[in-house]
Design an enzyme around this catalytic site. Structure first.
Site, PDB file in Angstrom:
ATOM      1  N   HIS A 270       0.810  -1.236   0.000  1.00  0.00           N
ATOM      2  CA  HIS A 270       0.000   0.000   0.000  1.00  0.00           C
ATOM      3  C   HIS A 270       0.837   1.277   0.000  1.00  0.00           C
ATOM      4  CE1 HIS A 270      -3.600  -2.342   0.243  1.00  0.00           C
ATOM      5  NE2 HIS A 270      -3.348  -2.787   1.457  1.00  0.00           N
ATOM      6  N   ASP A 321      -5.658  -7.687  -3.946  1.00  0.00           N
ATOM      7  CA  ASP A 321      -5.984  -7.453  -2.531  1.00  0.00           C
ATOM      8  C   ASP A 321      -7.382  -7.933  -2.152  1.00  0.00           C
ATOM      9  OD1 ASP A 321      -5.838  -6.595   0.063  1.00  0.00           O
ATOM     10  OD2 ASP A 321      -5.619  -4.482  -0.368  1.00  0.00           O
TER      11      ASP A 321
HETATM   12 ZN   LIG Z   1      -4.104  -6.668   2.061  1.00  0.00          ZN
END
Ligand SMILES: [Zn+2]
Length: 442
Positions: A270, A321
């Site tokens: 991220h 994700d």
């Molecule tokens: Zn994740």
């Protein structure tokens, strides 16, 4: 031995005309011939790319698709997380297998041939261990094997509910281990299990879930006592930064650096809340960053600093994700598109030397992911696994394409529909088969 002669193939960062690709019996590429003397293409309307690498997946979150878009659930990352905890509370081993299988099948159709599965669901609904303790990890591995995708199981450590609040949410009991030692014991069991399975498609890595859920001391121990790829969620939400400042008086990346976690084996997931200093620290350590733009957009995480990262030349990769969308082209496109929205300008990601922007993005989606998971795929070259994608050049999205612009068209305009088949270790799978529901399960 299989001989492929496509009209085009993506080799060494460029689209080459009519190469010959030879695949050996073990599923590796044994030869790639370019240039003159190569016979005419047999696969006339096909371009072959390396298979895409999904470096960050939580397969069970397939069960959230379509479920988390309505009012009445709260509108933040943490209210989304509560819904995820609700899902987790009701899954049994068979559910985890079936959800993972669906997710992996969709990924393979979309062009992903390797998956980094960040696996943190370990225990029974009441928090007690399964017998064997690796039961849910095994379900995930078996799901990947059942649809023939390459999987790096990133065994995730989740050792406390949060650094600032000791209360445990009901869903979290299935993630939590009592100590780093307990986690490492299961890690050894998993390692033995994979040795026993002895499948070249399956490998093992380690993934401290986040600095919220693993203390600095425990991070230190995990980094020291494991090897292979190491992934961690980092700098995803502003609240995570605030909590690190409250607990340690430092930002999350400094905590991770002090724990000895930063290095070439490390991928930071991220980094949507990062400063330029943090990116420079990342670069200096040799760590890479994985962006998950369709999820970061869906969760309101913020915009990953892909422009700064590419200016610095930090190794990047992509991940699906939360499975809100499973589309490698979309993830890559959004790295540029989100920067355009942020800056209200166009053409922002720097191209590489002698390389177009789209070409650089394709490398992030293939060899970038292979680097993050330490798998010898992601490129069409001798010795790599024959993990490939066949692009159907008769797809309506590609009509009238100019070969020189094909990478740009794929990255900025195509959908998974243009993918005709994927190859995993030399085995071909037709993409987008209709789902057979006749036996009541997928
Ligand atoms: Zn994740």
């Amino acid at each position: 031995v299989i001989h492929l002669r496509p009209a085009w193939a993506w080799i060494e960062g460029r689209l080459r005309s009519a190469p010959a690709i030879e695949i050996g019996d073990e599923g590796h590429i044994v030869d790639v011939a370019l240039g003159s003397g190569v016979p005419d293409a047999e696969l006339e309307n096909v371009a072959i790319l390396p298979g895409f690498v999904n470096a960050h997946s939580h397969a069970f979150q397939w069960g959230l698709r379509g479920q988390v878009q309505r009012d009445g659930q709260g509108g933040s990352f943490f209210s989304w997380r509560d819904r995820m905890f609700d899902l987790v509370a009701e899954l049994d081993i068979e559910d985890v297998f079936q959800l993972s299988r669906r997710a992996y099948r969709a990924m393979r159709s979309a062009g992903y041939t390797t998956i980094g599965e960040f696996h943190y669901l370990h225990h029974r609904p009441d928090g007690s261990p399964y017998q064997p303790e690796t039961a849910l990890a095994e379900a995930v591995v078996e799901a990947a094997r059942s649809v023939d995708v390459r999987l790096c199981l990133l065994h995730s450590a989740y050792l406390r509910p949060s650094g600032v609040d000791p209360r445990i949410s009901p869903g979290q009991v299935r993630f939590l281990d009592p100590s780093a030692e307990a986690f490492l014991e299961r890690h050894d069991l998993l390692s033995d299990l994979l040795t026993e399975i002895d499948d070249p498609l399956i490998s093992l890595g380690v993934a401290p879930h986040s600095i919220r859920t693993v203390s600095r001391d425990d991070l230190w121990q995990l980094a020291r006592e494991t090897d292979g790829p190491l992934h961690i969620h980092l700098n995803e939400q502003a609240r995570e930064v605030d909590e690190a400042l409250a607990e340690y008086g430092e930002r999350p990346l400094d905590v991770v650096a002090e724990a000895g976690l930063l290095g070439p084996r490390t991928t930071l997931i991220h980094m949507t809340q990062s400063t330029r200093d943090e990116l420079e620290l990342t670069l200096g350590s040799g760590a890479g960053i994985c962006f998950c733009p369709t999820t970061e957009r869906d969760l309101g995480d913020g915009i990953g600093p892909s422009r700064d990262c590419l200016e610095l030349d930090i190794p990047l990769s992509i991940g699906s994700d939360s499975q809100v969308q499973i589309e490698p082209f979309a993830e890559l496109r959004l790295l540029e598109a989100h920067e355009r929205l942020r800056h209200q300008a166009r053409l922002l990601l720097p191209s590489g030397p002698g390389q177009s922007r789209a070409a650089r993005l394709l490398e992030i989606g293939t060899s970038g992911g292979a680097r993050a998971l330490r798998v010898p795929s992601g490129a069409i070259r001798r010795g790599a696994w024959a993990d490939l994608v066949e692009v159907d050049l008769t797809d309506p999205d590609l009509e009238g394409f100019e070969p020189d612009l094909l990478p740009d068209l794929l990255v900025f305009s195509a959908t998974p529909r243009s993918i005709r088949a994927t190859w995993v270790a030399g085995r071909r799978h037709v993409a987008h088969p209709r789902v057979d529901t006749s036996d009541g399960e997928l």
